[in-house]
Design a protein around this motif. Structure first.
Motif, PDB file in Angstrom:
ATOM      1  N   GLY A  76       0.262   1.442  -7.715  1.00  0.00           N
ATOM      2  CA  GLY A  76      -0.768   2.473  -7.795  1.00  0.00           C
ATOM      3  C   GLY A  76      -0.917   3.155  -6.441  1.00  0.00           C
ATOM      4  O   GLY A  76      -0.027   3.094  -5.599  1.00  0.00           O
ATOM      5  N   ILE A  77      -2.058   3.805  -6.256  1.00  0.00           N
ATOM      6  CA  ILE A  77      -2.271   4.588  -5.036  1.00  0.00           C
ATOM      7  C   ILE A  77      -3.164   3.830  -4.062  1.00  0.00           C
ATOM      8  O   ILE A  77      -4.248   3.386  -4.438  1.00  0.00           O
ATOM      9  CB  ILE A  77      -2.897   5.950  -5.381  1.00  0.00           C
ATOM     10  N   GLY A  78      -2.692   3.699  -2.819  1.00  0.00           N
ATOM     11  CA  GLY A  78      -3.585   3.298  -1.740  1.00  0.00           C
ATOM     12  C   GLY A  78      -3.433   1.893  -1.210  1.00  0.00           C
ATOM     13  O   GLY A  78      -2.901   0.998  -1.871  1.00  0.00           O
ATOM     14  N   PRO A  79      -3.927   1.715   0.025  1.00  0.00           N
ATOM     15  CA  PRO A  79      -3.799   0.421   0.706  1.00  0.00           C
ATOM     16  C   PRO A  79      -4.604  -0.692   0.039  1.00  0.00           C
ATOM     17  O   PRO A  79      -4.224  -1.866   0.135  1.00  0.00           O
ATOM     18  CB  PRO A  79      -4.356   0.698   2.118  1.00  0.00           C
ATOM     19  N   ASP A  80      -5.680  -0.361  -0.647  1.00  0.00           N
ATOM     20  CA  ASP A  80      -6.487  -1.403  -1.301  1.00  0.00           C
ATOM     21  C   ASP A  80      -5.662  -2.138  -2.362  1.00  0.00           C
ATOM     22  O   ASP A  80      -5.757  -3.358  -2.518  1.00  0.00           O
ATOM     23  CB  ASP A  80      -7.778  -0.810  -1.894  1.00  0.00           C
ATOM     24  N   ASN A  81      -4.805  -1.390  -3.073  1.00  0.00           N
ATOM     25  CA  ASN A  81      -3.950  -2.035  -4.067  1.00  0.00           C
ATOM     26  C   ASN A  81      -2.843  -2.857  -3.424  1.00  0.00           C
ATOM     27  O   ASN A  81      -2.371  -3.848  -3.993  1.00  0.00           O
ATOM     28  CB  ASN A  81      -3.307  -0.979  -4.981  1.00  0.00           C
ATOM     29  N   ILE A  82      -2.413  -2.447  -2.232  1.00  0.00           N
ATOM     30  CA  ILE A  82      -1.392  -3.222  -1.513  1.00  0.00           C
ATOM     31  C   ILE A  82      -1.960  -4.588  -1.133  1.00  0.00           C
ATOM     32  O   ILE A  82      -1.261  -5.608  -1.160  1.00  0.00           O
ATOM     33  CB  ILE A  82      -0.917  -2.454  -0.256  1.00  0.00           C
ATOM     34  N   ASP A  83      -3.237  -4.633  -0.785  1.00  0.00           N
ATOM     35  CA  ASP A  83      -3.873  -5.913  -0.453  1.00  0.00           C
ATOM     36  C   ASP A  83      -3.750  -6.888  -1.627  1.00  0.00           C
ATOM     37  O   ASP A  83      -3.422  -8.068  -1.456  1.00  0.00           O
ATOM     38  CB  ASP A  83      -5.352  -5.660  -0.114  1.00  0.00           C
ATOM     39  N   ILE A  84      -3.965  -6.373  -2.829  1.00  0.00           N
ATOM     40  CA  ILE A  84      -3.838  -7.206  -4.031  1.00  0.00           C
ATOM     41  C   ILE A  84      -2.381  -7.601  -4.263  1.00  0.00           C
ATOM     42  O   ILE A  84      -2.048  -8.776  -4.448  1.00  0.00           O
ATOM     43  CB  ILE A  84      -4.391  -6.438  -5.261  1.00  0.00           C
ATOM     44  N   ALA A  85      -1.503  -6.617  -4.219  1.00  0.00           N
ATOM     45  CA  ALA A  85      -0.100  -6.888  -4.578  1.00  0.00           C
ATOM     46  C   ALA A  85       0.544  -7.876  -3.605  1.00  0.00           C
ATOM     47  O   ALA A  85       1.182  -8.849  -4.034  1.00  0.00           O
ATOM     48  CB  ALA A  85       0.692  -5.577  -4.614  1.00  0.00           C
ATOM     49  N   ILE A 194       7.243   7.086  12.812  1.00  0.00           N
ATOM     50  CA  ILE A 194       6.008   6.371  12.464  1.00  0.00           C
ATOM     51  C   ILE A 194       5.395   7.052  11.245  1.00  0.00           C
ATOM     52  O   ILE A 194       5.278   8.279  11.199  1.00  0.00           O
ATOM     53  CB  ILE A 194       5.002   6.441  13.642  1.00  0.00           C
ATOM     54  N   THR A 195       5.017   6.241  10.256  1.00  0.00           N
ATOM     55  CA  THR A 195       4.385   6.773   9.053  1.00  0.00           C
ATOM     56  C   THR A 195       2.883   6.519   9.101  1.00  0.00           C
ATOM     57  O   THR A 195       2.451   5.372   9.251  1.00  0.00           O
ATOM     58  CB  THR A 195       4.994   6.108   7.803  1.00  0.00           C
ATOM     59  N   GLY A 196       2.113   7.584   9.004  1.00  0.00           N
ATOM     60  CA  GLY A 196       0.651   7.444   8.970  1.00  0.00           C
ATOM     61  C   GLY A 196       0.208   7.090   7.563  1.00  0.00           C
ATOM     62  O   GLY A 196       0.614   7.740   6.594  1.00  0.00           O
ATOM     63  N   THR A 197      -0.594   6.030   7.461  1.00  0.00           N
ATOM     64  CA  THR A 197      -1.133   5.620   6.158  1.00  0.00           C
ATOM     65  C   THR A 197      -2.616   5.949   6.117  1.00  0.00           C
ATOM     66  O   THR A 197      -3.391   5.443   6.928  1.00  0.00           O
ATOM     67  CB  THR A 197      -0.912   4.115   5.934  1.00  0.00           C
ATOM     68  N   ALA A 198      -2.982   6.829   5.195  1.00  0.00           N
ATOM     69  CA  ALA A 198      -4.371   7.273   5.096  1.00  0.00           C
ATOM     70  C   ALA A 198      -5.062   6.561   3.930  1.00  0.00           C
ATOM     71  O   ALA A 198      -4.413   6.176   2.961  1.00  0.00           O
ATOM     72  CB  ALA A 198      -4.413   8.783   4.889  1.00  0.00           C
ATOM     73  N   GLY A 199      -6.359   6.429   4.041  1.00  0.00           N
ATOM     74  CA  GLY A 199      -7.139   5.782   2.980  1.00  0.00           C
ATOM     75  C   GLY A 199      -7.575   6.761   1.897  1.00  0.00           C
ATOM     76  O   GLY A 199      -8.372   6.415   1.023  1.00  0.00           O
ATOM     77  N   GLY A 200      -7.061   7.979   1.921  1.00  0.00           N
ATOM     78  CA  GLY A 200      -7.377   8.971   0.893  1.00  0.00           C
ATOM     79  C   GLY A 200      -6.362  10.087   0.951  1.00  0.00           C
ATOM     80  O   GLY A 200      -5.552  10.156   1.890  1.00  0.00           O
TER      81      GLY A 200
END
Ligand code: R1P
Length: 290
Positions: A76-85, A194-200
């Motif tokens: 899915g979309i976003g770092p919050d889902n990466i925490d789960i995965a 460097i890849t910037g990871t945004a929360g939105g």
């Protein structure tokens, strides 16, 4: 020490709560994608499929490609889902789900993201591939963990000073990929940076529709940031969380993105699907040779 059932939640069939997987379902070489429809676009190239399941946005298929056992998971979309995965994948390998104890012998897995992303540099055009040397976390997720040993503080300080970063938004962090996987997945087709990871997707990546943003100059400051050989090449929403959690848990990660938009010159790929399909075949061939 036993991990309580409120902390590591298992389904009645013994699978981990969100991913719906048991240990036997997952290969040690794992591909992450954002879009759940991208899973089938990858596994249609497989020789054989042994398992598939889906819960919410987490769709998983395991099979073989040119004889190599691979698992593809959509996050899915976003770092919050990466925490789960990433936490649930790690649990599948490194926690005994019956005794709920951490195993003595830990297993490292390889995680390769095949994503889509926006370029911040005019010379990195749409339809090209970017391999992320570092993930720049602008989203704060990793600040919930003890990351002092894995973030590059000199890069953080230089970035904060260069952008006049407002620390009310949290302290950005820079976390390295797996050099070993980078060597196996790079080629003359991959830009690196460097890849910037945004929360939105909108304000956090500097997009203005109807809302004013905190710093309208930020994207420009980001695109002209330099640190030794490094510059910030692109924006997306997962890489820094993947790199952070994999570094802390002892897994190897590398993130590859197809550039579908160029934010620096305002262009968008005329055929983003074909561009992503090229990265899929590129990555499968590289992974099958590991
Ligand atoms: C935003 O449209 C989504 O696309 C990008 C971003 O990281 C975010 O997840 O990646 P995926 O195409 O892999 O989802």
């Amino acid at each position: 020490m036993k991990i309580k059932s409120s902390e590591l939640i298992l389904n009645p069939d013994g699978s981990v709560y969100h991913l719906n997987l048991r240990p036997e379902h997952v290969a040690k070489d794992i591909i992450f994608v954002g879009d759940q429809n991208r899973v089938d676009r990858i596994t249609k190239h497989f020789d054989a499929i042994e398992f598939s399941t889906q819960k919410r946005e987490f769709k998983t298929t395991t099979g073989t490609y040119k004889g190599k056992r691979l698992t593809v998971i959509s996050t899915g979309i976003g770092p919050d889902n990466i925490d789960i995965a990433v936490n649930e994948i790690d649990a599948l390998f490194n926690i005994d789900l019956e005794t709920r104890e951490i195993k003595k012998d830990l297993t490292s897995v390889n995680i390769v993201r095949i994503g889509t992303s926006g370029s911040l540099q005019t010379d990195i055009p749409v339809n090209s591939f970017v391999l992320s040397q570092y993930g720049l976390g602008l989203d704060n997720l990793m600040r919930s963990y003890l990351i002092d040993g894995v973030t590059d503080v000199a890069l953080e300080d230089a970035f904060i000073q260069h952008t006049n970063w407002d620390l009310k938004k949290g302290r950005p962090y820079f976390i390295k990929n797996s050099a070993e996987l980078e060597a196996k997945l790079e080629s003359d087709l991959t830009f690196k940076g460097i890849t910037g990871t945004a929360g939105g997707f909108y304000g956090p990546q500097g997009r203005v529709l109807r809302l004013q943003i905190q710093d309208p100059e930020l994207n420009h400051k980001i695109d002209n940031f330099k640190f030794g050989e490094y510059r910030i090449t692109n924006f997306e929403m997962e890489t820094s969380a993947i790199y952070g959690l994999c570094n802390l848990l002892g897994h190897h990660a590398v993130s590859l993105n197809t550039i579908i938009a160029n934010r620096a010159n305002g262009t968008f790929s005329e055929d983003p699907y074909a561009a992503v399909d090229k990265l899929i075949v590129y990555t499968l061939d590289k992974l099958s040779a590991i």
